[in-house]
Design a protein around this motif. Structure first.
Motif, PDB file in Angstrom:
ATOM      1  N   SER A 104       2.600  -8.149   4.700  1.00  0.00           N
ATOM      2  CA  SER A 104       2.146  -6.767   4.537  1.00  0.00           C
ATOM      3  C   SER A 104       3.359  -5.848   4.430  1.00  0.00           C
ATOM      4  O   SER A 104       4.248  -5.880   5.283  1.00  0.00           O
ATOM      5  N   TYR A 151       4.724  -1.773   2.530  1.00  0.00           N
ATOM      6  CA  TYR A 151       4.229  -0.513   1.969  1.00  0.00           C
ATOM      7  C   TYR A 151       5.304   0.154   1.130  1.00  0.00           C
ATOM      8  O   TYR A 151       6.504  -0.090   1.300  1.00  0.00           O
ATOM      9  N   SER A 180      -2.985  -2.215   4.520  1.00  0.00           N
ATOM     10  CA  SER A 180      -2.099  -3.306   4.116  1.00  0.00           C
ATOM     11  C   SER A 180      -2.011  -4.366   5.218  1.00  0.00           C
ATOM     12  O   SER A 180      -2.137  -5.563   4.963  1.00  0.00           O
ATOM     13  N   ALA A 235       0.854  -1.191   0.000  1.00  0.00           N
ATOM     14  CA  ALA A 235       0.000   0.000   0.000  1.00  0.00           C
ATOM     15  C   ALA A 235       0.886   1.236   0.000  1.00  0.00           C
ATOM     16  O   ALA A 235       2.033   1.182   0.423  1.00  0.00           O
TER      17      ALA A 235
END
Ligand SMILES: [Zn+2]
Length: 253
Positions: A100, A102, A81, A72
Motif C-alpha cells: 500500500s 500513496y 489504499s 491512492a
C-alpha cells in the motif's frame, strides 16, 4: 457494525447508515448549485470496520488482476489504499504481500523562517509575515510518488483507489504519476462514481466503482423555478455551503 464476509457487504447500506450518502434533502454544493443528495466521504474514515468492509468490496473486484501495489491520492485515499491492499493480500497467495502506497501533491518550500522572521512582498501589494518556525510552501497541481514509493511501483501491477470520482481529475493525475514511475496501471477502484467517469477518461483498462450515484443539480434560478427551493424544502445549513447561501439570501426571499 460487524466485520462482513465479502458476499454480504451492502455498500449503499453502509454508506447510508454513516451519513456518507444523504438523499432526499436540499443542499448547496461548493459550485453554488443546489441538489437533493450529498456525498460526504469524511464521514466514512473514522469508522474502521466500515472502511475495511468497503475496501473488501474493492479488493473483491480486482482479486483476479494480480495486483502488486495499491496507490491512492493523499489524504483520504490513504486509508482506502491500506485496507484494499490488506484484503488483496488475504485473498491471494500468502507469500505475495500486496503493498500500500500513496501519491501526494508535489510541493516546494519557498521559504523556511528557521532563525529569523521574514516578510515577503506579493505582486498584489500584499505582504506575508512569517514567524520563526513557519514555512511558505507552494502546492503544485500534479501528484508525485515520494518516500521511496516510486521504486515500489516500478515494473509492478498497480491498482489505484479513490473515494469519490467527480470529474476524475485527481485520479487521472495519480495515474500519470504512477506511469511516470514506470508502474503498470491495471485499473481504478472507486467507492462512488458521481460524475459518470469512465475508464477511457482516466486512460486505464478497467474502472470499478462500488456505487454509481447521479447527482442532479440546479442553478439558484432553476432551483427556484422547479427544484427543491420551488417546493419550499428548507436548505440544509449543516452540510455543504447551505449556511453561506442562507446568510446571503436571508430577507431577500
Ligand atoms: Zn434550492
Amino acid at each position: 457494525m460487524s466485520v462482513k464476509s465479502r458476499s454480504t457487504i451492502n455498500v449503499p447500506k453502509i454508506l447510508g447508515s454513516l451519513g456518507v450518502i444523504i438523499v432526499n434533502d436540499h443542499f448547496v454544493y461548493t459550485s453554488g448549485r443546489h441538489g437533493r443528495a450529498y456525498v460526504n466521504k469524511d464521514a466514512l474514515y473514522p469508522h474502521t470496520v466500515a472502511t475495511s468492509n468497503i475496501c473488501c468490496g474493492l479488493a473483491d473486484a480486482f482479486e483476479r488482476d494480480r495486483i502488486d501495489v495499491v496507490v491512492a491520492p493523499a489524504v483520504g485515499g490513504i486509508a482506502l489504499s491500506q485496507w484494499t491492499a490488506y484484503h488483496l493480500t488475504n485473498f491471494g497467495d500468502p507469500n505475495h504481500e500486496v503493498l500500500s502506497t500513496y501519491a501526494e501533491r508535489d510541493e516546494t518550500s519557498l521559504l523556511n523562517a528557521e532563525e529569523y522572521s521574514h516578510s515577503i512582498g506579493l505582486s498584489s501589494c500584499r505582504t506575508i509575515y512569517l514567524e520563526v518556525g513557519e514555512e511558505l510552501v507552494v502546492k503544485k497541481p500534479q501528484f508525485v510518488l515520494k518516500r521511496g514509493y516510486a521504486q515500489l511501483v516500478a515494473g509492478k501491477r498497480v491498482l489505484i483507489v479513490e473515494d469519490i470520482l467527480t470529474t476524475g481529475g485527481t485520479v487521472a493525475k495519480v495515474v500519470q504519476a504512477t506511469k511516470a514511475a514506470l508502474g503498470e496501471v491495471v485499473g481504478v477502484g472507486a467507492l462512488c462514481n458521481r460524475g459518470n467517469v469512465t475508464a477511457q477518461m482516466l486512460d486505464v483498462p478497467k474502472l470499478h466503482s462500488l456505487l454509481d450515484v447521479r447527482l442532479d443539480s440546479w442553478s439558484e434560478e432553476e432551483c427556484l423555478s422547479h427544484g427543491p427551493c420551488s417546493e419550499g424544502v428548507p436548505v440544509n445549513a449543516q452540510i455543504g455551503k447551505g449556511s453561506q447561501f442562507l446568510a446571503r439570501t436571508q430577507g431577500s426571499r
